[in-house]
Scaffold this active site. Structure first.
Site, mmCIF file in Angstrom:
data_model
loop_
_atom_site.group_PDB
_atom_site.id
_atom_site.type_symbol
_atom_site.label_atom_id
_atom_site.label_comp_id
_atom_site.label_asym_id
_atom_site.label_seq_id
_atom_site.Cartn_x
_atom_site.Cartn_y
_atom_site.Cartn_z
ATOM 1 N N TYR A 1 0.470 -1.380 0.304
ATOM 2 C CA TYR A 1 -0.052 0.158 0.118
ATOM 3 C C TYR A 1 1.044 1.040 -0.030
ATOM 4 C CZ TYR A 1 -3.046 3.798 1.395
ATOM 5 O OH TYR A 1 -3.744 5.150 1.441
ATOM 6 N N GLY B 1 -6.346 5.121 -0.750
ATOM 7 C CA GLY B 1 -7.503 4.721 0.108
ATOM 8 C C GLY B 1 -8.125 4.104 -0.605
#
Length: 494
Positions: A52, A59
């Protein structure tokens, strides 16, 4: 100079850097930790691992894989798109604190940025180049995304900065000083904006001012005691030891010290048996504020030395974990708690002001007027204090009880901590003005009672205060006196 290690920064250190422009440098071990952490990110990109914020979007886009050739574009796009702050900018003091705190978080070695990123933050700090950062727009979870994006924009030469008292385009100042703007690499944009540094920076500035005002409120209250011939027995140590709160005991001790040789205070039964609560309960009320301030300081210092971005990198990149250290709930609660505690200093101060100006509650001229009726004296000063106290009650409403989902409900609980910190600072400014009004009224009262009978400590305050606000010999524009006295209270007196 102050050495940054990411482990032991204090609120006093922040005060030295922010208000005294003390320079900082990075500890050698911390620099080595930053280098190792960045090497782990480079390895992740080379191996094409899906992590990530390094090789994915952000998000709700966390499941979108980003090719290695686009990771630098990913980071600058993040900064530009997230720079959505609005409203008046934070003060340069807060901007300066944000630079310091972001650097201190990144050097812990969990964020994966290059040394150049941290060096740029330190360079801005030491050369007093302060990013222009709008105050509004942060939810206080996923970090202070909008405010920190404006900070990051300045580092890449695209934002605005305060420099030598003026606002300039960041690129112009960097060019003028021969500084190359940052070119962000993998994870660096995310690491710069995923954190709680806006709320924490504003919180530290508010705390430092609140602590300062808390001390000054006691000395001002001591002068009010003299102006009203207050009963000194209420500060007897035995009463406060019997209850057991250390902060209450300490406040009573300071009050006894300020009034030690006063000839204006009284003993119980000499004039009256008991004082009103706003005088008699100073140790209990002010002491409770001190309890809160200690709690707030503890939370701020933990947060100032915390790794608050996401993901965090451990074990040379073998363990990369997406978590929620960016969530500002601890600081949101602390700021809301501080708002209430500091507002109370103004609440009780305004009640003392009322006792100083109301002839039904004292043996002084009505409204401390030199010619009651023809001259209104301090009548409307009490109105002003009451207005500020009432405003504080609305600002003290807790921001942390609110939450609005964001990022397509991926980020479905947020702290609103930055709102809480901003309101805490606003309350300290209002408290400052209420205390200024109490001091003006107290000086007038002791003047009427006889300054030759004052305690040594309060007489020092009176003499210094009279250099700022002259005696009320006739009505004048008291607004100027209040502002001048409030500004003086922001500095130190002995």
């Amino acid at each position: 100079m102050i050495e940054l290690s990411g482990k032991n920064l204090t609120v006093q250190d922040v005060g030295r850097v922010v208000f005294k422009q003390e320079e900082v440098f990075i500890a050698l071990q911390s620099r080595e930790d930053v280098i190792k952490s960045h090497q782990a990110v480079e390895k992740i990109v080379e191996e094409g691992r899906t992590i990530y914020g390094i090789t994915t979007g952000f998000g709700k886009f966390s499941d979108v894989y980003i090719d290695a050739c686009n990771v630098t574009d990913l980071q600058i796009n993040l900064i530009r798109s997230h720079a959505c702050g609005v409203g008046e900018p934070f003060s340069e003091d807060v901007s300066r604190a944000m630079l310091l705190l972001r650097a201190n978080a990144l050097i812990k070695g969990y964020s994966g940025v290059r040394s150049e990123v941290v060096d740029m933050l330190i360079l801005f700090l030491n050369k007093q180049i302060h990013p222009v950062i709008p105050q509004q727009g942060s939810l206080g979870a996923s970090g202070d995304l909008a405010p920190l994006s404006h900070l990051a924009l300045a580092l890449v030469g695209e934002g605005e900065v305060f420099y030598k008292g003026e606002v300039h385009h960041a690129g112009e100042i960097l060019s003028q000083l021969g500084i190359q703007p940052l070119i962000l690499q993998a994870k660096e944009g995310l690491a710069l904006i995923n954190g709680t540094q806006a709320m924490t920076a504003q919180g530290v500035i508010a705390y430092l001012e609140a602590e300062n005002l808390a001390y000054k409120s006691e000395k001002i209250a001591a002068m009010t005691m003299e102006g009203l011939n207050g009963i000194i027995d209420a500060f007897d140590e035995s009463i406060h030891v019997a209850r057991g709160y250390p902060e209450q005991v300490a406040t009573a001790e300071r009050m006894r010290g300020y009034l030690a040789d006063s000839q204006l205070t009284t003993k119980q039964g000499e004039v009256r048996m008991q004082d009103a609560y706003s005088l008699r309960c100073i140790p209990q009320v002010h002491g409770a504020t001190w309890q809160t301030l200690q709690y707030v300081k503890e939370k701020l210092e933990i947060e100032m030395n915390a790794a608050t971005d996401n993901p965090l990198i451990f074990d040379d990149g073998e363990k990369v974990i997406s978590g929620g250290n960016f969530h500002g709930q601890p600081i949101a609660f602390a700021m809301d708690f501080m708002k209430i505690a500091i507002a109370e200093l103004a609440n009780i101060s305004e009640r003392r002001i009322e006792r100083l100006v109301n002839p039904q509650l004292n043996n002084l001229p009505a409204f401390l007027s030199p010619d009651p009726g023809l001259q209104s004296g301090a009548m409307i000063m009490q109105y002003c204090a009451a207005s500020l106290v009432s405003e504080n009650k609305t600002l003290a409403h807790p921001a942390s009880v609110d939450s609005i989902p964001s990022s397509a409900n991926q980020e479905d609980h947020v702290s609103m901590g930055t709102i809480g910190a901003r309101h805490a600072y606003q309350i300290t400014q209002n408290v400052n003005k209420v205390l200024a009004i109490e001091l003006i009224c107290a000086m007038q009262a002791v003047e009427i009672k006889g300054t030759g009978k004052m305690a040594t400590e309060t007489k020092k305050l009176y003499n210094e205060g009279r250099k700022i606000v002259p005696s009320i010999t006739k009505d004048r524009v008291f607004s100027k006196d209040i502002e001048a006295c409030a500004e003086w209270l922001n500095s130190s007196f002995s």
